[in-house]
Write a protein that holds these residues in place. Structure first.
Motif, PDB file in Angstrom:
ATOM      1  N   SER A 195       0.833  -1.200   0.000  1.00 27.31           N
ATOM      2  CA  SER A 195       0.000   0.000   0.000  1.00 27.31           C
ATOM      3  C   SER A 195       0.867   1.250   0.000  1.00 27.31           C
ATOM      4  O   SER A 195       2.054   1.212   0.321  1.00 27.31           O
ATOM      5  CB  SER A 195      -0.917   0.005   1.224  1.00 27.31           C
ATOM      6  OG  SER A 195      -0.148  -0.087   2.413  1.00 27.31           O
ATOM      7  N   GLU A 196       0.261   2.361  -0.378  1.00 24.48           N
ATOM      8  CA  GLU A 196       0.917   3.658  -0.346  1.00 24.48           C
ATOM      9  C   GLU A 196       0.457   4.429   0.886  1.00 24.48           C
ATOM     10  O   GLU A 196      -0.634   4.202   1.399  1.00 24.48           O
ATOM     11  CB  GLU A 196       0.578   4.449  -1.608  1.00 24.48           C
ATOM     12  CG  GLU A 196       1.043   3.802  -2.901  1.00 24.48           C
ATOM     13  CD  GLU A 196       0.698   4.660  -4.099  1.00 24.48           C
ATOM     14  OE1 GLU A 196       0.895   5.888  -4.025  1.00 24.48           O
ATOM     15  OE2 GLU A 196       0.209   4.104  -5.094  1.00 24.48           O
ATOM     16  N   SER A 197       1.285   5.356   1.295  1.00 17.16           N
ATOM     17  CA  SER A 197       0.942   6.156   2.462  1.00 17.16           C
ATOM     18  C   SER A 197      -0.331   6.946   2.215  1.00 17.16           C
ATOM     19  O   SER A 197      -0.548   7.506   1.131  1.00 17.16           O
ATOM     20  CB  SER A 197       2.084   7.121   2.788  1.00 17.16           C
ATOM     21  OG  SER A 197       1.653   8.097   3.731  1.00 17.16           O
ATOM     22  N   LEU A 198      -1.172   6.998   3.225  1.00 19.69           N
ATOM     23  CA  LEU A 198      -2.393   7.811   3.180  1.00 19.69           C
ATOM     24  C   LEU A 198      -2.081   9.241   2.772  1.00 19.69           C
ATOM     25  O   LEU A 198      -2.843   9.886   2.043  1.00 19.69           O
ATOM     26  CB  LEU A 198      -3.047   7.793   4.573  1.00 19.69           C
ATOM     27  CG  LEU A 198      -4.141   8.809   4.866  1.00 19.69           C
ATOM     28  CD1 LEU A 198      -5.407   8.451   4.078  1.00 19.69           C
ATOM     29  CD2 LEU A 198      -4.441   8.849   6.361  1.00 19.69           C
ATOM     30  N   TYR A 199      -0.924   9.745   3.210  1.00 22.92           N
ATOM     31  CA  TYR A 199      -0.608  11.163   3.050  1.00 22.92           C
ATOM     32  C   TYR A 199      -0.100  11.513   1.655  1.00 22.92           C
ATOM     33  O   TYR A 199       0.196  12.673   1.369  1.00 22.92           O
ATOM     34  CB  TYR A 199       0.390  11.586   4.127  1.00 22.92           C
ATOM     35  CG  TYR A 199      -0.157  11.303   5.519  1.00 22.92           C
ATOM     36  CD1 TYR A 199      -1.291  11.958   5.977  1.00 22.92           C
ATOM     37  CD2 TYR A 199       0.422  10.343   6.340  1.00 22.92           C
ATOM     38  CE1 TYR A 199      -1.825  11.682   7.226  1.00 22.92           C
ATOM     39  CE2 TYR A 199      -0.104  10.064   7.592  1.00 22.92           C
ATOM     40  CZ  TYR A 199      -1.232  10.727   8.025  1.00 22.92           C
ATOM     41  OH  TYR A 199      -1.772  10.438   9.257  1.00 22.92           O
ATOM     42  N   THR A 200      -0.007  10.517   0.765  1.00 25.48           N
ATOM     43  CA  THR A 200       0.361  10.785  -0.631  1.00 25.48           C
ATOM     44  C   THR A 200      -0.871  10.920  -1.516  1.00 25.48           C
ATOM     45  O   THR A 200      -0.756  11.247  -2.698  1.00 25.48           O
ATOM     46  CB  THR A 200       1.243   9.655  -1.196  1.00 25.48           C
ATOM     47  OG1 THR A 200       0.472   8.445  -1.282  1.00 25.48           O
ATOM     48  CG2 THR A 200       2.464   9.430  -0.317  1.00 25.48           C
ATOM     49  N   LYS A 201      -2.056  10.670  -0.991  1.00 26.91           N
ATOM     50  CA  LYS A 201      -3.281  10.646  -1.788  1.00 26.91           C
ATOM     51  C   LYS A 201      -3.963  12.007  -1.815  1.00 26.91           C
ATOM     52  O   LYS A 201      -3.958  12.742  -0.822  1.00 26.91           O
ATOM     53  CB  LYS A 201      -4.250   9.599  -1.227  1.00 26.91           C
ATOM     54  CG  LYS A 201      -3.729   8.164  -1.280  1.00 26.91           C
ATOM     55  CD  LYS A 201      -3.482   7.724  -2.717  1.00 26.91           C
ATOM     56  CE  LYS A 201      -3.002   6.287  -2.784  1.00 26.91           C
ATOM     57  NZ  LYS A 201      -2.757   5.880  -4.186  1.00 26.91           N
ATOM     58  N   ASP A 202      -4.556  12.318  -2.956  1.00 25.32           N
ATOM     59  CA  ASP A 202      -5.374  13.522  -3.089  1.00 25.32           C
ATOM     60  C   ASP A 202      -6.800  13.170  -2.671  1.00 25.32           C
ATOM     61  O   ASP A 202      -7.503  12.462  -3.382  1.00 25.32           O
ATOM     62  CB  ASP A 202      -5.350  14.004  -4.537  1.00 25.32           C
ATOM     63  CG  ASP A 202      -6.194  15.266  -4.744  1.00 25.32           C
ATOM     64  OD1 ASP A 202      -6.810  15.746  -3.763  1.00 25.32           O
ATOM     65  OD2 ASP A 202      -6.252  15.761  -5.888  1.00 25.32           O
ATOM     66  N   LEU A 203      -7.196  13.672  -1.525  1.00 21.47           N
ATOM     67  CA  LEU A 203      -8.509  13.333  -0.963  1.00 21.47           C
ATOM     68  C   LEU A 203      -9.467  14.525  -1.003  1.00 21.47           C
ATOM     69  O   LEU A 203     -10.435  14.571  -0.257  1.00 21.47           O
ATOM     70  CB  LEU A 203      -8.347  12.855   0.489  1.00 21.47           C
ATOM     71  CG  LEU A 203      -7.374  11.691   0.698  1.00 21.47           C
ATOM     72  CD1 LEU A 203      -7.214  11.401   2.189  1.00 21.47           C
ATOM     73  CD2 LEU A 203      -7.822  10.449  -0.044  1.00 21.47           C
ATOM     74  N   THR A 204      -9.184  15.456  -1.903  1.00 22.10           N
ATOM     75  CA  THR A 204      -9.995  16.675  -1.950  1.00 22.10           C
ATOM     76  C   THR A 204     -11.338  16.461  -2.632  1.00 22.10           C
ATOM     77  O   THR A 204     -12.234  17.293  -2.511  1.00 22.10           O
ATOM     78  CB  THR A 204      -9.233  17.799  -2.674  1.00 22.10           C
ATOM     79  OG1 THR A 204      -8.868  17.343  -3.985  1.00 22.10           O
ATOM     80  CG2 THR A 204      -7.982  18.192  -1.903  1.00 22.10           C
TER      81      THR A 204
END
Length: 258
Positions: A195-204
């Motif tokens: 998995s990738e870090s949550l903080y690399t995702k664009d959640l806007t």
């Protein structure tokens, strides 16, 4: 509020109350559930919903919260002994108040473009209630539960949700295979593997969160049809409690949207 004293545990009204508290199948058959504590009752009434009946003890009846309930509830209050109440209560630490209410119906179809929380086989009532509370606070109003998850409208889940249920659109016993492909927005699962870090995702933008079973995590199907994200844990713990993990994800989404 008129009061009626009930003494026998075999009274039909007590049996009905016990059935709603203890049996998910009975709740479904009757289309009712039980709210425990005056906080939940007041939150329910604040949403312009009706209470069918209330059970309490003589001592609790004099509490100011009952005056607030009386302003909106005109039915009878059934007064039972302290010992019988403790036998029925799922908590035993709150002001004595058990209210029977009708189960809300999910009249609206799923919105496949809206922020959504999917609970996949999450079984602990406390975790489910906490996740609903965090989701509501983060602005996620659509909740989907798969078969095997704790009943959303059980007294224990309701208590843990602290009234969050009443502003949510909930759907139960849904199969992931029937809905995942229909979402028009990103779908994320929490996983510590590949998995990738949550903080690399664009959640806007609107998205879907899938949270899985406390011990086994999400299913292989969920992993195959969603993007896996992890929460960095520099302290080295193996995993987070599912309700904590979900809350972290929801409020990272909130942070990015502010």
């Amino acid at each position: 509020m008129p009061t009626i004293f009930l003494e026998s545990k075999d009274n039909p009204k007590i049996k009905h109350l016990r059935g709603l508290i203890e049996q998910n199948s009975y709740r479904k058959k009757q289309g009712q559930t039980v709210l425990e504590g005056t906080h939940l009752c007041l939150a329910w009434l604040a949403e312009d919903r009706k209470i069918k009946s209330i059970f309490t003890t003589e001592q609790a009846l004099s509490h100011p919260d009952f005056d607030r309930i009386a302003e909106q509830y005109q039915g009878a209050v059934f007064v039972i002994s302290e010992s019988l109440y403790k036998d029925l209560s799922t908590l035993g630490t709150t002001l004595a108040c058990l209210a029977i209410v009708d189960l809300p119906s999910s009249r609206n179809a799923l919105d496949f473009t809206a922020d959504t929380l999917i609970l996949e086989n999450i079984q602990d009532p406390g975790n489910v209630g906490t996740l609903l509370r965090s989701a509501a606070a983060a602005g996620i109003h659509q909740i989907v539960c798969t078969k095997g998850s704790a009943s959303l409208w059980s007294p224990r889940v309701l208590r843990a949700g602290m009234g969050a249920h009443f502003s949510l659109h909930t759907y139960e016993n849904v199969a992931l295979e029937d809905i995942l492909s229909q979402f028009k927005i990103p779908v994320y699962v929490t996983s510590s593997h590949e998995s990738e870090s949550l903080y690399t995702k664009d959640l806007t933008q609107a998205c879907v969160w899938i949270l899985g079973n406390e011990g086994q995590g999400v299913s292989e199907y969920a992993l195959a049809h969603a993007q896996a994200v992890s929460i960095p844990q520099p302290g080295g713990q193996e995993s987070l409690n599912v309700a904590i993990a979900g809350s972290v994800c929801f409020f990272e989404m909130v942070r990015q949207r502010l």
